[in-house]
Design a protein around this motif. Structure first.
Motif, short mmCIF file in Angstrom:
data_model
loop_
_atom_site.label_atom_id
_atom_site.label_comp_id
_atom_site.label_asym_id
_atom_site.label_seq_id
_atom_site.Cartn_x
_atom_site.Cartn_y
_atom_site.Cartn_z
N CYS A 202 1.11 -1.84 -0.03
CA CYS A 202 -0.05 -0.08 -0.15
C CYS A 202 1.38 1.59 0.80
CB CYS A 202 -1.04 0.30 1.34
SG CYS A 202 -0.31 -0.47 3.20
N VAL A 203 2.43 1.53 0.75
CA VAL A 203 2.12 2.11 0.45
C VAL A 203 3.40 3.27 -0.21
CG1 VAL A 203 4.27 3.52 2.23
CG2 VAL A 203 3.52 1.59 3.28
N GLN A 204 3.42 1.84 -0.92
CA GLN A 204 4.52 1.78 -2.59
C GLN A 204 3.79 1.76 -3.87
OE1 GLN A 204 7.78 1.96 -2.65
NE2 GLN A 204 7.78 0.75 -0.56
N VAL A 205 2.40 1.59 -3.29
CA VAL A 205 1.96 2.72 -4.79
C VAL A 205 0.57 3.71 -4.27
CG1 VAL A 205 0.96 0.32 -5.67
CG2 VAL A 205 -0.40 1.68 -3.93
N CYS A 206 1.60 4.54 -2.61
CA CYS A 206 1.15 5.60 -2.87
C CYS A 206 1.11 6.80 -3.22
CB CYS A 206 0.71 6.13 -1.12
SG CYS A 206 0.03 8.05 -1.18
N PRO A 207 0.27 7.42 -4.49
CA PRO A 207 0.68 8.12 -5.19
C PRO A 207 1.43 10.03 -4.63
CG PRO A 207 -1.57 8.35 -5.46
CD PRO A 207 -1.61 7.40 -5.03
N THR A 208 0.89 9.69 -3.27
CA THR A 208 1.57 10.60 -2.52
C THR A 208 2.42 10.55 -1.23
OG1 THR A 208 -0.06 11.00 -1.41
CG2 THR A 208 -0.44 11.96 -3.81
N GLY A 209 2.21 11.64 -0.19
CA GLY A 209 2.93 11.43 1.09
C GLY A 209 2.18 11.28 1.57
N ALA A 210 0.58 10.55 1.09
CA ALA A 210 0.02 10.00 2.21
C ALA A 210 0.34 8.17 3.24
CB ALA A 210 -1.56 8.84 1.30
N LEU A 211 1.16 7.72 2.05
CA LEU A 211 1.75 6.87 2.88
C LEU A 211 3.19 6.70 2.85
CD1 LEU A 211 -1.56 3.97 1.55
CD2 LEU A 211 -0.82 4.68 4.60
N SER A 212 3.61 6.23 4.10
CA SER A 212 5.24 6.41 4.13
C SER A 212 5.47 5.41 5.16
CB SER A 212 5.55 8.09 3.69
OG SER A 212 5.09 8.39 5.39
N GLU A 213 7.07 5.66 4.61
CA GLU A 213 7.91 4.47 5.52
C GLU A 213 8.49 5.16 6.86
OE1 GLU A 213 11.09 3.01 2.96
OE2 GLU A 213 9.88 1.60 2.24
N ARG A 225 7.22 0.00 -7.59
CA ARG A 225 6.49 -0.05 -7.88
C ARG A 225 5.93 -1.62 -8.89
NH1 ARG A 225 4.81 5.59 -8.22
NH2 ARG A 225 3.64 6.17 -6.56
N ASP A 226 7.78 -2.11 -9.71
CA ASP A 226 7.45 -2.68 -10.33
C ASP A 226 7.01 -3.71 -9.93
OD1 ASP A 226 9.20 -0.78 -11.80
OD2 ASP A 226 11.51 -1.26 -11.05
N PHE A 227 6.86 -4.13 -8.70
CA PHE A 227 6.79 -5.64 -8.38
C PHE A 227 4.97 -5.92 -8.85
CE2 PHE A 227 5.51 -2.76 -5.64
CZ PHE A 227 3.61 -3.32 -5.40
N LEU A 228 4.22 -4.78 -8.99
CA LEU A 228 2.77 -5.43 -9.49
C LEU A 228 2.77 -6.26 -11.21
CD1 LEU A 228 0.53 -2.01 -8.23
CD2 LEU A 228 0.58 -4.23 -8.06
N PRO A 229 3.07 -5.34 -11.90
CA PRO A 229 2.77 -6.78 -12.66
C PRO A 229 3.21 -7.52 -12.29
CG PRO A 229 3.75 -3.97 -13.84
CD PRO A 229 4.20 -4.00 -12.31
N TYR A 230 4.11 -8.33 -11.84
CA TYR A 230 4.49 -9.37 -12.13
C TYR A 230 3.72 -9.78 -11.52
CZ TYR A 230 7.55 -12.75 -10.33
OH TYR A 230 7.81 -14.38 -9.71
N LEU A 231 3.34 -9.47 -9.89
CA LEU A 231 2.22 -10.23 -9.23
C LEU A 231 1.13 -10.06 -9.92
CD1 LEU A 231 2.77 -8.96 -5.17
CD2 LEU A 231 3.87 -10.77 -6.50
N GLN A 232 1.17 -10.01 -10.68
CA GLN A 232 -0.53 -9.47 -11.20
C GLN A 232 -0.83 -10.78 -12.20
OE1 GLN A 232 -1.92 -7.25 -14.44
NE2 GLN A 232 -3.54 -6.54 -12.44
N LEU A 233 0.39 -10.72 -12.88
CA LEU A 233 0.81 -11.96 -13.81
C LEU A 233 1.05 -13.71 -13.56
CD1 LEU A 233 1.39 -12.86 -16.81
CD2 LEU A 233 3.56 -12.52 -16.29
N MET A 234 1.59 -13.22 -12.25
CA MET A 234 2.22 -14.58 -11.66
C MET A 234 0.33 -14.53 -10.76
SD MET A 234 5.19 -15.70 -11.67
CE MET A 234 4.78 -17.02 -10.40
#
Length: 239
Positions: A202-213, A225-234
Motif C-alpha cells: 500500500c505504501v509503494q503504490v500511494c501516489p502522494t506522501g499519505a502512506l510512507s515508511e 512499483r515494479d512488483f505490481l505487473p509481475y505479481l498480477q501475472l503470477m
C-alpha cells in the motif's frame, strides 16, 4: 472468433492506432507513448475511474470519457489534449490541493509525488478555489509505516492493492464525498490491525506522501512499483 477479428482500429489525436477489444483507450495510448494524466489508475490494479483526470474527448459524444475504463471501439476518434480537457484537469488538480493539507516543502514525497508532478505538467502556479484546511489525523501506530490523512487524495490504490494483490483487505473507504477517508479494519488504528501483513504494498503504490515508511525525511520517500505487473501475472497463471 479469430484473433484478427478482435483487433480494433481507432484514431488518437489524429493518428491511427490499433488495440485489442479488451483494452482501454488509456492502454493503447500508454503503449504508444501518448501521455494521459491519471492518479487513481495504476498498471497491475483494477480500474475504478475515480480521479477523472484521464478524461478524453470521443467524437460523437458530448460528455468526456474516462480513458481508463473506456474500451476501444472500431472507428473511435479520440482527443487526449484540448483546451477543454486542460481546463477540466487543472480544475480537478486544484480541488485535490484544496480538499486536504498538501504542503510539498515538508512532505516526505516532495520530488517523488505524482500529484505534485502532475500539477507541474499542467503548469498550475496557484489555486483558484478556497482551501478547506481540514483537521486530519496522522496514524503513526504501525511499527514500520505512517498514514497521513492530510495528504490522501482518495485514489483507493491502497485499498485495491491490499485486496487484489496481497489478499488481506485491510484497507477500505469510510464516509462519502469530500468527507470520505481510507481506514484500516473498520476504523481501527493501523498498528492494531489484525489483518495487516506489513507487506508495504500500500505504501509503494500511494501516489502522494499519505502512506510512507517511518524514518523517511523530506523528499526521501521514493515509491517502488515494479512488483505490481509481475505479481498480477503470477496470480493469473495460478488461477
Amino acid at each position: 472468433m479469430s484473433p484478427a477479428a478482435s483487433v480494433k482500429t481507432l484514431k488518437i489525436d489524429g493518428r491511427d492506432f490499433s488495440g485489442r477489444e479488451n483494452e482501454t483507450v488509456l492502454d493503447v495510448a500508454r503503449q504508444n507513448g501518448i501521455f494521459i494524466p491519471r492518479l487513481c489508475e495504476l498498471e497491475g490494479l483494477s480500474t475504478v475511474g475515480a480521479c477523472r483526470l484521464c478524461l478524453v474527448e470521443v467524437k460523437g459524444s458530448n460528455r468526456l470519457m474516462a480513458s481508463c475504463v473506456t474500451k476501444v471501439e472500431e472507428g473511435m476518434d479520440v482527443t487526449t489534449n484540448s483546451e477543454r480537457l486542460q481546463r477540466y484537469r487543472r480544475g480537478i488538480v486544484e480541488l485535490l490541493f484544496t480538499e486536504r493539507n498538501h504542503i510539498c516543502s515538508v512532505c516526505v514525497s516532495n520530488g517523488h509525488c505524482e500529484l505534485q508532478t502532475l500539477a507541474q505538467k499542467l503548469e498550475i502556479t496557484h489555486i483558484h478555489y478556497p482551501y478547506r484546511y481540514p483537521q486530519e489525523a496522522v496514524d503513526a501506530s504501525h511499527d514500520r509505516f505512517l498514514m497521513d490523512h492530510n495528504r490522501c487524495i482518495l485514489c483507493t490504490r491502497c485499498v485495491r492493492v491490499c485486496d487484489e494483490i496481497e489478499g488481506a483487505h485491510t484497507w477500505d473507504v469510510m464516509g462519502r464525498g469530500i468527507d470520505a477517508q481510507v481506514i484500516t479494519d473498520l476504523h481501527q488504528p493501523w498498528g492494531a490491525s489484525d489483518t495487516c501483513t506489513s507487506c508495504g504494498k500500500c505504501v509503494q503504490v500511494c501516489p502522494t506522501g499519505a502512506l510512507s515508511e517511518k524514518g523517511r525525511s523530506v523528499a526521501e520517500m521514493a515509491k517502488r512499483r515494479d512488483f505490481l505487473p509481475y505479481l498480477q501475472l503470477m496470480r493469473r497463471e495460478n488461477q
